[in-house]
Each structure stands twice: as C-alpha cells, then as structure tokens.
Design a protein around this motif. Structure first.
Motif, PDB file in Angstrom:
ATOM      1  N   ARG A 193     -14.381 112.659  53.691  1.00 47.40           N
ATOM      2  CA  ARG A 193     -13.801 112.628  52.336  1.00 47.40           C
ATOM      3  C   ARG A 193     -14.220 113.884  51.573  1.00 47.40           C
ATOM      4  O   ARG A 193     -15.236 113.920  50.891  1.00 47.40           O
ATOM      5  CB  ARG A 193     -14.358 111.390  51.609  1.00 47.40           C
ATOM      6  CG  ARG A 193     -13.314 110.554  50.964  1.00 47.40           C
ATOM      7  CD  ARG A 193     -13.943 109.363  50.316  1.00 47.40           C
ATOM      8  NE  ARG A 193     -13.389 108.137  50.803  1.00 47.40           N
ATOM      9  CZ  ARG A 193     -12.182 107.681  50.524  1.00 47.40           C
ATOM     10  NH1 ARG A 193     -11.393 108.364  49.731  1.00 47.40           N
ATOM     11  NH2 ARG A 193     -11.757 106.552  51.026  1.00 47.40           N
ATOM     12  N   THR A 216      -9.545 111.912  50.200  1.00 50.17           N
ATOM     13  CA  THR A 216      -9.754 112.379  48.822  1.00 50.17           C
ATOM     14  C   THR A 216     -11.096 111.876  48.282  1.00 50.17           C
ATOM     15  O   THR A 216     -11.359 110.675  48.287  1.00 50.17           O
ATOM     16  CB  THR A 216      -8.614 111.879  47.901  1.00 50.17           C
ATOM     17  OG1 THR A 216      -7.372 112.210  48.504  1.00 50.17           O
ATOM     18  CG2 THR A 216      -8.706 112.501  46.517  1.00 50.17           C
ATOM     19  N   ALA A 237     -11.029 106.926  46.084  1.00 45.45           N
ATOM     20  CA  ALA A 237     -11.466 108.194  45.464  1.00 45.45           C
ATOM     21  C   ALA A 237     -11.811 107.975  43.993  1.00 45.45           C
ATOM     22  O   ALA A 237     -11.364 107.011  43.370  1.00 45.45           O
ATOM     23  CB  ALA A 237     -10.336 109.222  45.575  1.00 45.45           C
TER      24      ALA A 237
END
Ligand SMILES: Cc1ncc(COP(=O)(O)O)c(C=O)c1O
Length: 384
Positions: free
Chosen positions: A104, A154, A184
């Motif tokens: 991520r 993300t 996220a």
C-alpha cells in the motif's frame, strides 16, 4: 423587491473591523482583516508576558481552548485535534505516520491541492510512495477519476475541500467513502472553506482534516490545526514528533517515546502561543455568527459575483454554480499581480494567483462591496 440581507446584524460586525473604513477587503481567501477581538486577544498575550513574565499554565490553557474552538467548528472534540505552525507541517506529520513499507504505497493527490500539500506527498517518494493524480477538468477536479485511482494499493487520498484557485468544491464525503472502502485514509485540506461552510467531520467520515487560521477563520499566520479521526489515532506513530506528543510532556523522560492516547500525539514542540490567542478569538467570531448563516449569505454574494462578472464581460474561472463552489470567485486576467495592485490603489484588496484574480467576500461583506469590487476590476481590466 425585498432587500436581501444576512440572518445576522452585519452592521454590528462591520463596526468591529477598522480596515473597512478605508478599504474593501475581498482577499479573505488569503488573509482576513483584523477585528477588535483578534487585536485584543493578541494584546492579552502581550499583557500576560509583560505582567507575569511567564505563565505557562495560562498559555497552555489558551492553546487547549483554541483546539476546542477548532473542534467545535468541525463537529469534533478537542482531544481529536493537534496544533501546528502551518498546514504543511500538519501534512508532513500525517505523511510521517504512513506505513509505506508494504504494497500500500500509492498516494492519490488531486491536482487542486495547494502546492505545499502536493509537495509533502511527492517528498514521500523518497521512502517508496507513488503519487497518482486526480486531474483537473474545466478548472475543477474530475471526481470520477477517484473511482479508478483508489484501490487496494492506496495508502492515502489527498483531496482538498475547496480549490484555492477558484473555490471549486470537492465532495469529501464521497471521496472518504471510496477511500475507506479500499482501506485507505483521506486527508482533507479545508483551508479554503472552513469558516464559510458548516462542517461535520463525523458525517464526512474523513480521517484527517487540516486548516490554518489566517483566511476565513479571521486569524493570523503561524498556527494550524489537524483533526485525526479518533478510531485511528492510536494506530498512528508520526516520525515528525516532539515532547508535546507524549502522554505526559512534563515527565521529561528522554528515553521513553510514550504516545499520547489522543490526537495530541501529533503535537510536536512548544506550540505557537500568541497565535493561539488570536486563532481562538477569530474562530469564536465565526461560531458566533454561525457557519450556516455565513454560507447562506456567501451564496448570495457569490451569485452576485458570478452574474455581475458575466454582465461586465469578465472571464470566470471555475464553476458557475454556487452549489459547487466556496465564496471565492476567480476571473482570468492577463497580469494578476498588476490587477491586484491597481485594484488596491482604488481601495479594493483582491488576491492574485497565477492567471486569475480572486474575489473572496466574507460574512461582513455587502452587496455594495461586491458591486464596487467588480466595477473596479472591470475598469482595471479594460485599462490594461
Ligand atoms: C488550500 C491551502 N492549503 C494550504 C495553504 C498553505 O498552508 P501553510 O502555509 O499553512 O502550510 C494555503 C495557503 O495559502 C491554502 O490556500
């Protein structure tokens, strides 16, 4: 025709702004004018410093009260708020708390971010981040881009609420929902709208929201606040830190990095005390007038700016629908800095940015102010 008026006693507020005797401030997107109460607040600190030499208890209380006042404006608690000297510093602290060691690593950034915010995210590329951009289309963010940009890689989405160039709004609630669904975080820079629009961070569902105080919050440079969603706060360990981020800053234990259980774990060093005095006074004024009434009045003035600009053949930059914008209205000009200084000579303080001149009224502004600002802008544009 009934006279259009704000829901509050505008004349009473205008009497408390000395600058209005000589100028028409239309630069609230850059620096709001001084009020009697903000001046008195600064003097209260100077008196305290002069009279007692040092009063850390009172000064720290004032910082806590300023956090509480900010929290009130956004529907949060004081313990959800950290204090900084600038929004750049707040964003850097958030960036430093992101774990970018796994898969991520993407930071989705809107092209409407004030450059400083984008710079903070780009700087994270040094530790593995990858920045992708939600593009501008027709001078506003193409929000459909978030649907494809946000995914399970993300780490964070950075989407300002109001675009500094022209006030175009983004739908923070929708963006936060997309981000949350993908796992996220959402960072919202609310500097260009806070103080002019009701906010409820809980309803918006954002993880971080930051603003400084010198624009629509009627304050001065040198102070900014960061909201951190309480459900995530204990998972955050910002590398931008200091003794005020500790559980007990006054334990003076150099060897223990014990995190405050609240958002004050994002606090760093000695806070900007005199700025906190002024910031609280400015935010109190905004709360007293009321952001719902302010928004209603600014929609009225914004519509006057759009219609009046069109009537004077000025070129609007950004949305023409007040539902999609803040109170700031921008017009395209050839040399914005020249236009700003020519307008100032004629008694109107406007704000130049790139190829636009921004007219940003606030709760104390009148329809006459707006009409006069437009007349002068049109005159200056015609003459150049
Ligand atoms: C939307 C927005 N964000 C951030 C900033 C700058 O923030 P700071 O100087 O506090 O880092 C500005 C200032 O002009 C702004 O308009």
């Amino acid at each position: 025709m009934t006279a259009v008026k704000p829901a509050y006693d505008i004349e009473q507020w205008r009497r408390r702004i000395p600058l209005l005797r000589t100028q028409i401030p239309m630069n609230n997107c850059s620096q709001a004018p001084q009020m009697d109460a903000t001046r008195v607040a600064a003097e209260r600190y100077l008196e305290s410093w002069n009279g007692s030499g040092m009063d850390w208890d009172a000064w720290m209380r004032e910082v806590a009260l300023a956090k509480a006042e900010f929290a009130k404006l956004i529907g949060a608690r004081a313990s959800d708020v950290a204090v900084f000297s600038s929004v750049s510093e707040a964003a850097s602290a958030v960036a430093s708390a992101l774990d970018l060691s796994g898969s991520r690593r993407t930071i989705v950034v809107s092209e409407a971010e004030f450059p400083t915010i984008a710079h903070v995210w780009i700087a994270q590329e040094q530790r593995g981040a990858r920045v992708t951009w939600a593009p501008l289309r027709d001078d506003a963010v193409d929000e459909s881009a978030y649907d494809t940009l946000i995914d399970d890689r993300t780490a964070l989405v950075s989407a300002c609420h109001g675009y500094y160039m022209n006030g175009a709004l983004q739908d923070s609630a929708r963006i936060a929902k997309l981000a949350r669904r993908a796992g996220a975080y959402t960072f919202v820079d609310a500097y260009q709208s806070l103080g002019t629009i009701p906010f409820d961070v809980r309803q918006l569902g954002v993880d971080f929201l930051a603003s400084g105080n010198l624009k629509f919050l009627m304050g001065i440079p040198g102070i900014a606040f960061l909201y951190v969603r309480p459900e995530i706060v204990e998972t955050m360990h910002p590398m931008v830190t200091g003794w005020f981020g500790r559980a007990n800053p006054f334990a003076f234990d150099a060897k223990s990095l014990d995190w405050s259980p609240t958002a004050s774990r994002f606090d760093t060093g000695t806070p900007p005390v005199i700025n906190a005095y002024v910031a609280r006074a400015g935010m109190e004024i905004i709360s007293t007038v009321g952001t719902a009434s302010i928004r209603a009045w600014l929609v009225e003035l914004g519509q006057h700016l759009i219609d009046g600009g069109r009537a004077r053949r000025l070129t609007l930059h950004g949305p023409s629908d007040m539902n999609r914008k803040t109170s700031t209205t921008a017009f395209v000009v050839d040399d914005s800095h020249h236009v700003e200084s020519a307008m100032r000579e004629r008694g109107v303080i406007a704000s130049a940015r790139g190829n636009v001149i921004r007219l940003a009224p606030h709760f104390y502004s009148t329809i006459d102010d707006v009409e006069r600002a437009l007349d002068i802008l049109a005159e200056v544009v015609r003459a150049t």
